[in-house]
Design a protein around this motif. Structure first.
Motif, short mmCIF file in Angstrom:
data_model
loop_
_atom_site.label_atom_id
_atom_site.label_comp_id
_atom_site.label_asym_id
_atom_site.label_seq_id
_atom_site.Cartn_x
_atom_site.Cartn_y
_atom_site.Cartn_z
N GLU A 192 -2.96 5.25 1.67
CA GLU A 192 -3.80 4.35 1.16
C GLU A 192 -4.63 3.48 1.96
N LYS B 244 4.05 7.54 -2.02
CA LYS B 244 3.09 7.75 -2.95
C LYS B 244 3.99 8.10 -4.44
N VAL C 179 0.99 -1.14 -0.04
CA VAL C 179 -0.01 -0.15 -0.20
C VAL C 179 0.79 1.24 0.01
N LYS D 55 -6.61 -0.10 2.17
CA LYS D 55 -7.15 -1.29 1.65
C LYS D 55 -8.07 -2.01 2.32
N LYS E 244 -4.78 0.64 6.57
CA LYS E 244 -4.05 1.95 6.21
C LYS E 244 -2.57 2.21 6.53
#
Length: 116
Positions: A28, A116, A24, A30, A81
């Protein structure tokens, strides 16, 4: 008490549940579905061994009209997260309601959090 759980993959590790890898990005989220028995005798728990890297929480759903009615309960949905870059182990376990301890591991994720 013996319970039967089904995971998406088979594992030869006894008592450890199945292990998967998850990647992740920072920020983000999931969603992970963990099958439940449907009889509410067990509580499903999600924990991270490093909460500075990964946070685990249950998905917050709007309550039904009758919140005590639990027939045909589906899977429990957890949210993972990514908080900061790093790696953490996330374990989903089941234990009898109101029992002490971490319970029986069902599934473990090695979560890698990347920028990111």
């Amino acid at each position: 008490m013996t319970a039967t759980f089904f995971a998406c993959s088979k594992s030869s590790q006894s008592g450890a549940g199945s292990q998967k890898k998850l990647r992740v990005s920072v920020g983000e989220i999931k969603e992970i579905s963990v099958p439940s028995r449907g009889d509410n005798s067990l509580e499903l728990i999600g924990t991270s061994d490093n909460q500075e890297v990964v946070e685990v929480s249950r998905q917050q759903l709007a309550p039904a009209v009758d919140t005590l009615k639990r027939t045909g309960a589906g899977p429990t949905v957890f949210q993972i997260k990514g908080v900061t870059v790093g790696t953490a182990n996330v374990t989903f376990s089941a234990k009898p309601m109101n029992a002490a301890g971490s319970g029986q591991p069902l599934r473990t994720y090695v979560v890698q959090v990347v920028a990111k």
